[in-house]
Scaffold this motif. Structure first.
Motif, PDB file in Angstrom:
ATOM      1  N   ARG A 281      -3.050  -2.485   7.384  1.00  0.00           N
ATOM      2  CA  ARG A 281      -3.354  -3.904   7.550  1.00  0.00           C
ATOM      3  C   ARG A 281      -3.963  -4.392   6.211  1.00  0.00           C
ATOM      4  O   ARG A 281      -4.920  -3.545   5.544  1.00  0.00           O
ATOM      5  N   PRO A 282      -3.910  -5.872   5.760  1.00  0.00           N
ATOM      6  CA  PRO A 282      -4.598  -6.291   4.900  1.00  0.00           C
ATOM      7  C   PRO A 282      -5.934  -5.908   4.692  1.00  0.00           C
ATOM      8  O   PRO A 282      -6.528  -6.233   5.912  1.00  0.00           O
ATOM      9  N   GLY A 283      -6.629  -5.595   3.698  1.00  0.00           N
ATOM     10  CA  GLY A 283      -8.203  -5.202   3.695  1.00  0.00           C
ATOM     11  C   GLY A 283      -8.605  -3.746   3.988  1.00  0.00           C
ATOM     12  O   GLY A 283      -9.626  -3.428   4.021  1.00  0.00           O
ATOM     13  N   CYS A 308      -0.809  -1.523  -4.031  1.00  0.00           N
ATOM     14  CA  CYS A 308      -2.393  -0.965  -3.662  1.00  0.00           C
ATOM     15  C   CYS A 308      -3.325  -0.944  -4.914  1.00  0.00           C
ATOM     16  O   CYS A 308      -2.663  -0.863  -6.095  1.00  0.00           O
ATOM     17  N   PHE A 327      -8.041  -6.322  -5.806  1.00  0.00           N
ATOM     18  CA  PHE A 327      -8.183  -6.007  -4.361  1.00  0.00           C
ATOM     19  C   PHE A 327      -8.798  -7.235  -3.746  1.00  0.00           C
ATOM     20  O   PHE A 327      -8.235  -7.625  -2.771  1.00  0.00           O
ATOM     21  N   ASN A 328      -9.857  -7.708  -4.299  1.00  0.00           N
ATOM     22  CA  ASN A 328     -10.761  -8.730  -3.614  1.00  0.00           C
ATOM     23  C   ASN A 328     -10.101 -10.203  -3.846  1.00  0.00           C
ATOM     24  O   ASN A 328     -10.433 -11.225  -2.888  1.00  0.00           O
ATOM     25  N   PRO A 330      -7.821 -13.018  -2.879  1.00  0.00           N
ATOM     26  CA  PRO A 330      -7.088 -13.589  -1.759  1.00  0.00           C
ATOM     27  C   PRO A 330      -5.609 -13.801  -2.139  1.00  0.00           C
ATOM     28  O   PRO A 330      -4.913 -13.992  -1.331  1.00  0.00           O
ATOM     29  N   ASP A 332      -3.725 -12.573  -4.585  1.00  0.00           N
ATOM     30  CA  ASP A 332      -3.050 -11.190  -5.253  1.00  0.00           C
ATOM     31  C   ASP A 332      -2.379 -10.639  -4.082  1.00  0.00           C
ATOM     32  O   ASP A 332      -2.866 -10.398  -2.919  1.00  0.00           O
ATOM     33  N   CYS A 334      -1.887  -7.582  -3.673  1.00  0.00           N
ATOM     34  CA  CYS A 334      -2.504  -6.378  -3.451  1.00  0.00           C
ATOM     35  C   CYS A 334      -3.474  -6.396  -2.260  1.00  0.00           C
ATOM     36  O   CYS A 334      -4.462  -6.985  -2.442  1.00  0.00           O
ATOM     37  N   LYS A 335      -3.209  -5.701  -1.238  1.00  0.00           N
ATOM     38  CA  LYS A 335      -4.027  -5.895  -0.126  1.00  0.00           C
ATOM     39  C   LYS A 335      -4.533  -4.441   0.567  1.00  0.00           C
ATOM     40  O   LYS A 335      -5.253  -4.800   1.369  1.00  0.00           O
TER      41      LYS A 335
END
Length: 722
Positions: A281-283, A308, A327-328, A330, A332, A334-335
């Protein structure tokens, strides 16, 4: 024969061993001295007349008490020989005084001259303990922050200046001044090894105090805790270090005020493992304990159409920050984050769920062999605590494992109390080694360190840190003519001795330095073949990371020998450019993995001689993969084209690790589960295999008792017998 019997009898006598100990020969030195003494007597064509007479008397009087000789009469000759091979025996009392480490607080008279207030901020990850210490740091007239990582020092440097509190940055490789005229600011953020014990401050902050037990770097925390000259010292870290810090401060006559903190957001250990990357899942952050697992997992995630970010320890700080930012963000796509335990400290990450890909971590034992052990409770808590960071978009954190078998064990690890920190690290100073060298002018630096450690005396609150890396570098540059102080500095250089390119470069640096020839920017560019192109495969990416370490090494030495390493500004510029090149490689890491695996795949169209480097690499890769069940990327890293003796060591170490892992994983589920756990099989592939097998079984193609099966079985049995 009689002489040999006499010597062995001499060696075994308790009185002789006691006399040896009184003269500075512990059990190890006594044994080495005796072996040398025995060899001298047995292999010499002649010995001194007095020794010859004693041996004759002892041997002739063996059966007659009335005759002159006694085996104990050999001791003066043995001691004389021992002093020839161990010169320090003549000055043992002086050496013992120099290596007496029982009262480290006395090494810092400036700190002992003031009454310091010690405040311990104790709590788990994400509890706000460091935040409160930093608030006091910012409100003080002057202060110093000491952290374990460049990233942490840089973060405090930026926070301070953003809050209009002028603050300088000091690391081993970098000095950044808040004031344009390079005047020292009243506040400093530094890596802990770089803190000054001579400058007075109002407030000092020592972060991650539990690292005082670190076998390699613990001495830096001990030095900061005992030696910082500050009115208030704010110590941040695990509660497991409270008792040790309190005891250490008792020896300085200082009291410790403890402030306990609780985690600011809830953290839940889930009841179900992830089991498949389809359930991401995202995060989510998947934590691996090797780069090979990073490569394998990121490739599988990309195969599912997901993007990733990747973070591991040997990446440059700029690349780590860029991947964390990606990654941080929101906005982007990439989750998902795939990372090693490098995320345990130094990076602010918005993670919803931590997923342990494995709960065993490869380590290297004292003999240099690879071992696999369960992660420690403190490490598991540090990593798990990164989920649900206070102030991020995720108000709660979750923790689980990739594989169902590991989840029960992870719960046990996280439920255990962290083992208390028992002792603080110490390390010999340059001044102590110089005094040793005065007494032992012919000893090598590596031998001086060995003698120092063997003679050093510490009380129960301290231990002498591991000096293997120091000795490795000392032996490597021993043949180069350097004065002792310069040699010591080169041996304390921060480098990974597993990187041959970096070690070779240090050797070249030392050789050029010894000729009094400055190491210029042009020289460095020629050696590193700068400029460098973006990597096309994993091997090239690893080399770029090594070149980045070489630039770090140059900058580190430039602050210690400014005249000999004069082009620090130019090197820093190209290091930033190299960081950008590495970032391009990491962004395309799955493409690099594919390229690497294609190059290592059997059946390639490339025409190779059987003994070519590429052929050997592929052959070894297939062998490791087939015999030991290694993933292709892991097999490639073991069989990569290196000198034969090192490749053999790699293979040996891997076999040893594989055997241990097989023993640990024996009985832990079916073959299918093991293949899933190792990333060699996905749930989708398993379902497809099951479906195909059922179809074939229904069609009777491979039914039990068929003629083809009997023939195949007969052939297989014949092959096995042959």
């Amino acid at each position: 024969g009689e002489v040999l019997k006499t010597l062995n009898k001499f060696y075994k006598r308790k009185e002789i061993q006691r006399l040896g100990a009184e003269n500075g020969l512990d059990a190890r030195l006594f044994h080495q001295a005796f072996i040398s003494f025995r060899k001298y007597i047995m292999e010499s064509s002649s010995v001194s007349a007095d020794l010859h007479i004693i041996l004759n008397d002892v041997c002739c009087g063996a059966g007659n008490v009335c005759l002159l000789g006694h085996v104990d009469d050999l001791f003066p000759f043995f001691l004389r020989h021992a002093k020839q091979i161990f010169p320090m025996l003549d000055c043992m009392d002086d050496l013992r005084k120099i290596s007496d480490l029982r009262l480290p607080p006395n090494w810092y008279p400036d700190a002992r001259a003031i009454q310091r207030k010690i405040i311990f901020h104790a709590g788990p990850t994400n509890s706000g303990k460091t935040y409160h210490a930093i608030q006091r740091f910012l409100s003080a007239k002057s202060g110093i922050y000491c952290g374990p990582l460049k990233l942490l020092a840089h973060e405090i440097f930026q926070k301070s200046n953003d809050a209009n509190v002028p603050c300088d940055l000091v690391t081993g490789e970098e000095r950044v001044y808040a004031n344009e005229d390079a005047r020292q600011a009243p506040h400093i953020a530094c890596t802990i090894e770089m803190c000054s014990t001579n400058i007075p401050y109002e407030v000092a902050v020592i972060d991650e105090i539990q690292m005082i037990r670190d076998p390699a770097r613990g001495w830096a925390w001990t030095r900061a805790l005992l030696g910082l000259c500050a009115e208030e010292i704010h110590v941040c870290g695990e509660a497991a270090a409270i008792d040790l810090v309190t005891e250490l401060m008792y020896t300085t006559g200082e009291e410790v005020e403890v402030r306990n903190y609780k985690r600011l957001t809830p953290l839940t250990v889930l009841d179900n493992a992830l089991e498949s990357l389809d359930n991401l899942r995202p995060g989510d952050c998947i934590v691996c304990f090797s780069k090979n697992d990073i490569y394998s997992v990121s490739r599988q995630i990309e195969a599912r159409g997901l993007e990733c970010a990747v973070i591991y320890g040997s990446l440059p700080p700029g690349t780590k920050l860029e991947q964390a930012k990606k990654f941080n963000d929101p906005n982007d796509p990439c989750k998902i984050l795939v990372a090693t335990d490098a995320i345990g400290m130094g990076l602010n990450l918005c993670i919803r769920r931590i997923i342990f890909n494995s709960i065993v971590k490869p380590t290297i034992n004292e003999k240099g062999e690879k071992e696999i052990d369960l992660i420690a409770t403190s490490q598991a808590l540090q990593i798990a605590g990164r989920a649900g960071r206070y102030g991020s978009s995720f108000k709660e954190g979750e923790v689980t494992t990739m594989h169902r078998d590991d989840l029960v064990q992870l719960k046990e690890i996280l439920s255990e109390s962290v083992r208390p920190v028992k002792a603080a690290g110490l390390h010999p100073t340059p001044e102590q080694i110089e005094m040793f060298a005065y007494h032992l002018p012919d000893a090598t630096l590596s031998n001086l360190i060995d003698i120092f450690v063997s003679l050093s005396q510490v009380d129960g609150l301290y231990f002498v840190c591991n000096i293997d890396d120091f000795k490795f570098l000392a032996d490597m540059i021993q043949h180069i003519p350097l004065n002792l102080r310069s040699r010591y500095v080169f041996c304390t250089a921060p480098l990974n001795r597993k990187e041959p390119f970096v070690c070779t470069t240090l050797l070249k640096f030392a050789r050029q330095f010894s000729r009094n020839e400055p190491l210029t920017f042009d020289w460095l560019c020629r050696h590193t073949k700068w400029p460098l192109a973006a990597p096309k495969n994993i091997k090239e990416l690893v080399h770029l990371e090594a070149v980045h370490d070489v630039f770090d090494l140059y900058l580190w030495l430039s602050y210690r020998f400014m005249d000999m390493f004069p082009d620090a500004a130019l090197v820093r510029d190209i290091q930033k450019k190299l960081d950008d090149v590495i970032q391009v490689g990491v962004r395309n890491i799955t493409k690099l993995i594919r390229a690497t695996q294609s190059a290592a795949a059997p059946g390639t169209a490339e025409v190779m001689s059987e003994d070519s480097p590429l052929s050997r690499t592929k052959r070894d890769t297939r062998m490791v993969s087939d015999r030991h069940g290694a993933k292709p990327a892991e097999a490639l890293s073991i069989a990569v084209d290196v000198p034969g003796d090192r490749r053999a060591k790699n293979l040996k170490a891997f076999r040893s690790a594989t055997r241990q892992e097989d023993l640990k994983s024996h009985g832990r589920g079916s073959l299918a589960n093991r293949l899933l756990r190792e990333g060699l099989l996905t749930q989708e592939m398993l379902r497809q295999l099951e479906s195909e097998w059922q179809d074939q079984h229904r069609n009777g193609r491979y039914g039990l008792g068929s003629k083809r099966d009997d023939q195949n079985s007969s052939k297989e049995t014949g092959r096995k017998k042959k």
